[in-house]
Design a protein around this motif. Structure first.
Motif, PDB file in Angstrom:
ATOM      1  N   GLU A   1     -15.384 -28.196 -44.560  1.00  0.00           N
ATOM      2  CA  GLU A   1     -14.898 -27.965 -43.032  1.00  0.00           C
ATOM      3  C   GLU A   1     -15.207 -29.296 -42.064  1.00  0.00           C
ATOM      4  OE1 GLU A   1     -15.455 -25.002 -39.285  1.00  0.00           O
ATOM      5  OE2 GLU A   1     -16.367 -24.416 -41.144  1.00  0.00           O
TER       6      GLU A   1
ATOM      7  N   TYR B   1     -10.676 -26.589 -44.013  1.00  0.00           N
ATOM      8  CA  TYR B   1     -10.852 -24.990 -43.955  1.00  0.00           C
ATOM      9  C   TYR B   1     -10.955 -24.530 -45.415  1.00  0.00           C
ATOM     10  CZ  TYR B   1      -9.728 -20.201 -44.196  1.00  0.00           C
ATOM     11  OH  TYR B   1      -9.586 -18.666 -44.505  1.00  0.00           O
TER      12      TYR B   1
ATOM     13  N   ARG C   1      -8.549 -20.209 -36.792  1.00  0.00           N
ATOM     14  CA  ARG C   1      -9.916 -20.500 -37.520  1.00  0.00           C
ATOM     15  C   ARG C   1     -10.836 -19.374 -37.627  1.00  0.00           C
ATOM     16  NH1 ARG C   1     -10.056 -25.782 -35.570  1.00  0.00           N
ATOM     17  NH2 ARG C   1     -11.677 -25.200 -34.114  1.00  0.00           N
TER      18      ARG C   1
END
Length: 899
Positions: A643, A181, A150
């Motif tokens: 997210e 994401y 990430r």
């Protein structure tokens, strides 16, 4: 040959070698993810790139960053460009990479060390020139690997592309990186969802494998029916039926055929090879010769020849240097299922013996082998030890998974049930990347083995987790309240529960019912010497009291520690400061909010508190909305919402800001959609100030569209929530629009009620709003401007004879296009020439600023009439703008803009 994936390969080849790219490839086992990656990496376009490949394993030990570290080992012998000293943080993990700087001095904080390691990995990857980092089978990744990926994928070096593969069905929460994401704007993002091959592709693949004339359509259809179009199963099946390709056996199911395929591969091999491959299937992870021979109980001298034979037969592969395993999980499962029970159990016992002396002990593997060998006592011991180690190294996914398995064991004594259940709740509360333990804790509460003494603690842990989940706040309060009643012998835990129940801004419980809980926590704090517990309670108490405008909080923060020593204490101090930042934003102490955020986020990052960081990031978005820092704000809020969509406190706050931004641009569909997600539909399960802000936004939206009925309904719903809650400080955004839509007598009574509700409160935002409600726009403008609330100040200045032309230009810069259009409309209505918007007069084939506004609203689905209302233009003018937009963009219909 590669079949059925030419389009996907072309997409990858056209992006990965040319710019920084994030590629996410998902699909079920055997669908061809690795095959597609191999084809990409072998393509001539990638010849100049450094290729780094790492694999995640199903029985992984809690070793953070394992797959990425494996990939970085491929840099041995590679010349690194200049790297900063921080890259030395990788030395303990990559001692063979001798070009790394010396390891920096320890920080003394594992979470800060982890952050430095993330930076070090990025530093090294940036220094090797153009590169591709591949991490396969992310569904088995440790939390450290996910965190590192990430970190890299959120802001990759300009010369790095990242490719990950995973099976979504085996992911916790179905999120490959543990949370939603979205690639940053400067990075190309590619998501490939590989599905089964269709009948034509299966026919092509079968023809290529069998190396003959095209097989019949009937055969291809049979083949697809039996294999579900999964390329790996097609290949394995066809390799076993080379002697009769005209048709498939009717009575054989796909799993049996797959197992037969491996039996066929093994049939011509000696007994030693069989024993090696059986050992590999039981071990489940790549293993060296020594370990394989110990499990197989054979002479090491003969093992290497057997491995060569297995490799030639395509059964085992050298996954990494001197480590052998199966290319695919289905292959391993086919062999494992072929073992008889007693033989399988003996191999697991052999694996335990082979692994017991390994240093450090592979606890996860030892636990799994003990479980499968029915060594119950060993399974319970190793399983708990592995969970403890995973907790210590910050890998809650492994810990919670193991603890859930352990708690599922029948006949556990009460002592173990108590200990494991409390561990599960505590570990799960520590982070975001985890298996959901709520259902397990719920089951444990109905388990008669759980002791009365532990029941309250487990119930409290369950309730604290439920508070984070959308739609469960009211239920969580009941669970926590019951837990507090059960914790009479644990006043420390009861105080934690009371602190949650007294949190003023969660749910629609009246403030009068929450004050006794806050008082109870205050009484406990008077004699509390545990710094971690004390700071944890203060995080709730100070944030709650400040959010309702308690004037004592900011004037006396002596109760808040300035120095902490442990990671747990640092985590709680970070939470306290971020809670204070959120409350400061709510009441209008924007300068203080920025100070608390800066220190709180730094502490949270150092302490490894992802949940606290998430709440701080959404607070910052709302603070930036109030203070006019709108550049890139919508994009940032949208990215964060993707997210953190499943985190109620964060998602609702981000939705509020996105809705308010859409309002200023006249994007009614987007505004309505976002504002509906602020908790207005169910205030009992909402963050109350955010829900009240949502009602205010909806009222402004309907008022702008001249729908007084809808606007009044939104205002009344918002006021009902304010009155029910009893906190008028939170009506700063709602009261002015309420005065605008209510009848004069009702509006007058509301102003007095508002004034009485905020009297004596630390509520500068509400005080400025009160001036606006009273029609004293000059004072309101001055107060808003003193707070730094530039947009609200500009709104007030419109009522004070401001220079509308200059104000329109300022609105344009801010991005409030509807406000700018309103100012210019007012100028025209007064007979004052409205100056053209800044910019050159001729735009050629480019869209003018007005045409950009029109195009954006067309894309939102608005009609010409609605666009005219938003931009204060005539429908005829809008019609002309739309025609120019379509012509310049080269599209034939407005529907294409919407698409």
């Amino acid at each position: 040959m590669l079949v059925g994936r030419s389009e996907e390969l072309q997409v990858l080849v056209s992006t990965v070698p040319r710019r920084s790219t994030v590629v996410m490839i998902e699909g079920e086992a055997g669908i061809g993810k690795t095959r597609l990656v191999d084809e990409l990496l072998a393509h001539p376009e990638l010849a100049r790139l450094k290729i780094l490949v790492g694999h995640c394993q199903p029985l992984r030990e809690p070793f953070p960053y394992g797959a990425v570290i494996e990939a970085l080992r491929g840099l041995v012998g590679t010349r690194l460009q200049t790297v900063s000293p921080v890259a030395g943080a990788l030395r303990p993990l990559l001692p063979e990479l001798t070009q790394l700087p010396e390891q920096p001095a320890p920080i003394g904080d594992p979470h800060a060390e982890r952050h430095r390691t993330l930076r070090a990995a990025r530093e090294v990857l940036a220094a090797i020139g153009p590169a591709v980092l591949v991490v396969e089978d992310l569904q088995w990744a440790d939390d450290g690997t996910r965190q590192l990926l990430r970190f890299l994928m959120t802001d990759p070096p300009p010369n790095l592309s990242v490719v990950i593969t995973y099976r979504r069905e085996d992911l916790a929460g179905h999120l490959p990186l543990g949370s939603a994401y979205r690639p940053p704007d400067h990075v190309a993002g590619v998501l490939l969802q590989l599905g089964p091959l269709d009948a034509d592709a299966v026919r092509t693949l079968a023809t290529a494998i069998l190396d003959q004339e095209p097989v019949s359509a009937e055969f291809a259809n049979q083949l697809r029916e039996r294999t579900a179009g999964i390329p790996f199963v097609v290949e394995e099946l066809l390799r076993s039926v080379r002697t009769f390709p005209a048709r498939l056996p009717e009575v054989v199911e796909v799993p049996v055929l797959l197992r037969d395929a491996f039996a066929d591969r093994l049939s011509g091999l000696p007994e030693l090879a069989h024993r090696i491959v059986h050992a590999a299937a039981v071990l489940g992870v790549p293993a060296g010769v020594e370990q394989l021979t110990l499990v197989a109980a054979i002479d090491p001298e003969h093992a290497e020849l057997a491995l060569v034979q297995l490799a030639r037969a395509g059964v085992l592969h050298e996954v990494r240097p001197n480590q052998y395993g199966f290319r695919h999980l289905l292959a391993r499962q086919a062999v494992y299922d072929s073992l008889e029970g007693p033989a399988r159990r003996q191999l697991h016992l052999n694996a335990i013996a082979a692994l017991r002396d390994v240093v450090p002990a592979p606890l996860v593997q030892l636990a799994e082998h003990s479980r499968r060998a029915d060594r119950r006592a060993d399974w319970l011991q190793y399983g708990e030890e592995a969970a403890d180690l995973a907790t210590d190294v910050g890998d809650p996914a492994v810990a919670t998974g193991l603890l859930q398995q352990l708690l599922a064991e029948p006949d556990l004594p009460t002592e173990q049930v108590d200990r494991l259940a409390t561990k599960l709740g505590s570990v799960a509360y520590a982070g975001l990347d985890q298996h959901d333990p709520v259902a397990t804790l719920d089951r444990v509460l109905s388990d008669q083995r759980l002791s009365t003494a532990a029941r309250g603690e487990v119930r409290l842990l369950l309730g604290r987790l439920m508070v984070r989940q959308s739609g469960r706040i009211a239920e969580a309060r009941m669970v926590i309240s019951q837990a507090v009643d059960e914790l009479t012998e644990r006043p420390d835990l009861a105080a934690r529960g009371a602190a949650v129940l007294g949190t003023t801004f969660v749910g629609d419980v009246p403030l009068a019912e929450q004050r006794p809980w806050l008082d109870r926590v205050d009484a406990y704090l008077a004699d509390c010497d545990d710094l971690e517990l004390r700071t944890s309670l203060l995080a709730n108490v100070l944030g709650s009291r400040l959010s309702i405008g308690d004037p004592q909080v900011l004037t006396d923060l002596s109760a808040l520690p300035t120095t902490v020593h442990t990671v747990a204490e640092r985590r709680q101090l970070a939470r306290t400061r971020c809670n204070l930042a959120d409350s400061c934003t709510t009441i209008g102490q924007f300068g203080k909010a920025r100070e608390f955020l800066t220190s709180g986020v730094r502490l949270a990052a150092e302490a490894g508190s992802p949940f606290v960081v998430s709440t701080a990031r959404s607070t910052e978005v709302r603070l930036d909305w109030y203070t006019g820092r709108w550049a890139g704000l919508a994009e940032r809020a949208t990215r964060l919402l993707g997210e953190y969509r499943d985190l109620l406190p964060v998602a609702s706050e981000l939705s509020l800001v996105l809705g308010l931004l859409a309002l200023t641009r006249g994007e009614w569909p987007a505004a309505s959609e976002h504002l509906s997600r602020t908790g207005v539909d169910n205030p009992a399960d909402a963050i109350t100030p955010i829900a009240i802000g949502g009602f205010a936004g909806l009222a402004r939206m309907w008022l702008a569209q001249d729908d007084l009925g809808q606007a009044t309904a939104a205002v009344q719903s918002g006021l009902q929530l304010v009155r029910h809650k009893g906190v008028w400080v939170w009506a700063a955004d709602l009261a002015p629009v309420a005065v605008a839509v209510l009848p004069p007598a009702d509006a007058s009574r509301l102003v007095e009620e508002f004034a009485a509700g905020i009297a004596g409160r630390d509520a500068p935002l509400a005080q400025a709003a009160l001036a606006s409600c009273r029609g004293d726009h000059l004072s309101a403008e001055a107060e808003f401007r003193a707070l730094g609330a530039t947009y609200l100040a500009a709104q007030s200045s419109e009522h004070c004879g401001a220079d509308l032309a200059a104000l329109a230009d300022w609105y344009d810069v801010l991005g409030a296009t509807r406000d700018a259009a309103r100012c210019r409309h007012d100028l025209r209505s007064r007979g004052t020439p409205s100056p053209s918007r800044r910019g050159r007069r001729g735009y050629g084939s480019e869209l003018s600023p007005r045409e950009q506004d029109v195009a954006r609203l067309v894309a939102q689905g608005l009609t010409n009439r609605e666009i005219a209302d938003v931009l204060f233009l005539s429908p005829r003018t809008v019609e002309q703008h739309v025609a120019k937009v379509l012509r310049k963009l080269g599209v034939e219909s407005r529907g294409q803009l919407t698409d």
